[in-house]
Write a protein that holds these residues in place. Structure first.
Motif, PDB file in Angstrom:
ATOM      1  N   LEU A  32     -78.784-100.949  53.720  1.00 38.13           N
ATOM      2  CA  LEU A  32     -78.247-101.958  52.792  1.00 38.13           C
ATOM      3  C   LEU A  32     -77.896-103.238  53.550  1.00 38.13           C
ATOM      4  O   LEU A  32     -77.085-103.225  54.480  1.00 38.13           O
ATOM      5  CB  LEU A  32     -76.981-101.428  52.087  1.00 38.13           C
ATOM      6  CG  LEU A  32     -76.346-102.412  51.087  1.00 38.13           C
ATOM      7  CD1 LEU A  32     -77.287-102.686  49.907  1.00 38.13           C
ATOM      8  CD2 LEU A  32     -75.014-101.871  50.560  1.00 38.13           C
ATOM      9  N   ASP A  33     -78.541-104.316  53.124  1.00 35.24           N
ATOM     10  CA  ASP A  33     -78.229-105.658  53.634  1.00 35.24           C
ATOM     11  C   ASP A  33     -77.116-106.187  52.724  1.00 35.24           C
ATOM     12  O   ASP A  33     -77.384-106.660  51.617  1.00 35.24           O
ATOM     13  CB  ASP A  33     -79.508-106.505  53.523  1.00 35.24           C
ATOM     14  CG  ASP A  33     -79.276-107.985  53.723  1.00 35.24           C
ATOM     15  OD1 ASP A  33     -78.128-108.392  53.965  1.00 35.24           O
ATOM     16  OD2 ASP A  33     -80.264-108.742  53.637  1.00 35.24           O
ATOM     17  N   THR A  34     -75.858-106.082  53.164  1.00 36.90           N
ATOM     18  CA  THR A  34     -74.748-106.437  52.262  1.00 36.90           C
ATOM     19  C   THR A  34     -74.682-107.947  52.008  1.00 36.90           C
ATOM     20  O   THR A  34     -74.097-108.381  51.025  1.00 36.90           O
ATOM     21  CB  THR A  34     -73.383-105.939  52.783  1.00 36.90           C
ATOM     22  OG1 THR A  34     -73.069-106.626  53.999  1.00 36.90           O
ATOM     23  CG2 THR A  34     -73.381-104.443  53.014  1.00 36.90           C
ATOM     24  N   GLY A  35     -75.313-108.749  52.885  1.00 37.73           N
ATOM     25  CA  GLY A  35     -75.371-110.197  52.663  1.00 37.73           C
ATOM     26  C   GLY A  35     -76.054-110.512  51.342  1.00 37.73           C
ATOM     27  O   GLY A  35     -75.719-111.490  50.666  1.00 37.73           O
ATOM     28  N   LYS A  36     -76.998-109.633  50.937  1.00 36.79           N
ATOM     29  CA  LYS A  36     -77.720-109.858  49.672  1.00 36.79           C
ATOM     30  C   LYS A  36     -76.786-109.791  48.471  1.00 36.79           C
ATOM     31  O   LYS A  36     -77.013-110.454  47.465  1.00 36.79           O
ATOM     32  CB  LYS A  36     -78.806-108.791  49.493  1.00 36.79           C
ATOM     33  CG  LYS A  36     -80.126-109.138  50.126  1.00 36.79           C
ATOM     34  CD  LYS A  36     -81.130-108.074  49.731  1.00 36.79           C
ATOM     35  CE  LYS A  36     -82.536-108.597  49.768  1.00 36.79           C
ATOM     36  NZ  LYS A  36     -83.469-107.641  49.161  1.00 36.79           N
ATOM     37  N   ASP A  67     -84.565-116.179  45.048  1.00 37.68           N
ATOM     38  CA  ASP A  67     -85.047-116.420  46.405  1.00 37.68           C
ATOM     39  C   ASP A  67     -83.803-116.538  47.287  1.00 37.68           C
ATOM     40  O   ASP A  67     -83.303-117.629  47.562  1.00 37.68           O
ATOM     41  CB  ASP A  67     -85.883-117.706  46.425  1.00 37.68           C
ATOM     42  CG  ASP A  67     -86.412-117.999  47.811  1.00 37.68           C
ATOM     43  OD1 ASP A  67     -86.166-117.165  48.718  1.00 37.68           O
ATOM     44  OD2 ASP A  67     -87.049-119.038  47.996  1.00 37.68           O
ATOM     45  N   LEU A  68     -83.299-115.395  47.687  1.00 41.31           N
ATOM     46  CA  LEU A  68     -81.969-115.359  48.306  1.00 41.31           C
ATOM     47  C   LEU A  68     -81.909-115.965  49.708  1.00 41.31           C
ATOM     48  O   LEU A  68     -80.833-116.145  50.252  1.00 41.31           O
ATOM     49  CB  LEU A  68     -81.440-113.916  48.336  1.00 41.31           C
ATOM     50  CG  LEU A  68     -81.230-113.268  46.968  1.00 41.31           C
ATOM     51  CD1 LEU A  68     -80.699-111.844  47.129  1.00 41.31           C
ATOM     52  CD2 LEU A  68     -80.269-114.072  46.100  1.00 41.31           C
ATOM     53  N   GLN A  69     -83.070-116.278  50.289  1.00 40.75           N
ATOM     54  CA  GLN A  69     -83.049-116.845  51.652  1.00 40.75           C
ATOM     55  C   GLN A  69     -82.763-118.351  51.678  1.00 40.75           C
ATOM     56  O   GLN A  69     -82.518-118.912  52.738  1.00 40.75           O
ATOM     57  CB  GLN A  69     -84.380-116.564  52.369  1.00 40.75           C
ATOM     58  CG  GLN A  69     -84.548-115.113  52.798  1.00 40.75           C
ATOM     59  CD  GLN A  69     -83.289-114.547  53.446  1.00 40.75           C
ATOM     60  OE1 GLN A  69     -82.716-115.147  54.349  1.00 40.75           O
ATOM     61  NE2 GLN A  69     -82.821-113.399  52.958  1.00 40.75           N
TER      62      GLN A  69
END
Ligand code: DC
Length: 203
Positions: A32-36, A67-69
């Protein structure tokens, strides 16, 4: 039997996402990438949603809907991440995820300190501001060649300051975390070093 939790924290563009994903694949653990989570709420906030209710109503699909980046979403994520109620709403989701068998890798800013303080393995990945900004610059160039390195340095610096100084769960290495500085390492070297360390502790 409980799951094996690996907490990987660190500042923006420290390589923690790539390293965490690779480690989860090698160990066949969940990732899990919690930043997402914070980025998805940041995206909703930019659309006019109130952050606390956006956090309460966050759905798994939201993590793939934007586009979360994008740098503006990263900035908004860091802003809404300072709100205590937003962080509290995300705790259960993250802790439930960490219980997945046989194990889970979670990356973020406060995994080893607040979300999973009893994680078996805690890592804090860092690198110099310049090294991190340059990596993010190369990555973002693929989709937006207009972005300037100086702009990215300023953005990361501002985000580091906000993430480190907020009163609720600031970014800090847990006292029992192993710190890795990846400034001089290629991504494969960073993965190898971290994996070597983890293997020695899991077996
Ligand atoms: O890891 P990232 O760059 O995708 O995170 C985006 C922002 O989300 C970051 O600037 C701060 C916030 N964040 C946080 O406060 N706690 C986490 N566990 C993960 C991210």
């Amino acid at each position: 039997m409980s799951s094996i939790v690996i907490a990987i924290d660190g500042p923006a563009a420290s390589g923690k996402g790539t390293v965490s994903k690779a480690i989860s694949e090698k160990l066949q653990f969940h990732y899990l990438d919690t930043g997402k989570l914070y980025r998805a709420i940041g995206a909703k906030y930019l659309e006019g949603d109130e952050p606390i209710s956006a956090a309460k109503n966050l759905k798994y699909e939201d993590l793939d809907n934007y586009d979360l980046q994008k740098p503006e979403i990263a900035k908004a994520a860091s802003e809404i991440a300072a709100i205590q109620e937003v962080r509290a709403s995300l705790l259960n989701f993250q802790r439930n995820f960490s219980r997945k068998m046989p194990g889970a890798v979670l990356d973020g800013r406060d995994i080893g300190t607040i979300v999973c303080p009893s994680a078996k393995i805690k890592i804090f990945l860092t690198a110099s501001l310049e090294a991190r900004a340059y990596r993010r610059y190369l990555e973002l160039q693929k989709t937006n060649s207009e972005l300037k390195l100086e702009f990215i340095i300023d953005q990361i610096k501002e985000r580091d300051e906000r993430d480190q100084t907020r009163s609720s769960s600031p970014m800090v290495a847990a006292s029992d975390a192993k710190i890795f500085d990846t400034s001089e390492l290629s991504i494969n070297e960073a993965i190898d070093e971290v994996y070597f360390y983890i293997q020695a502790r899991i077996n």
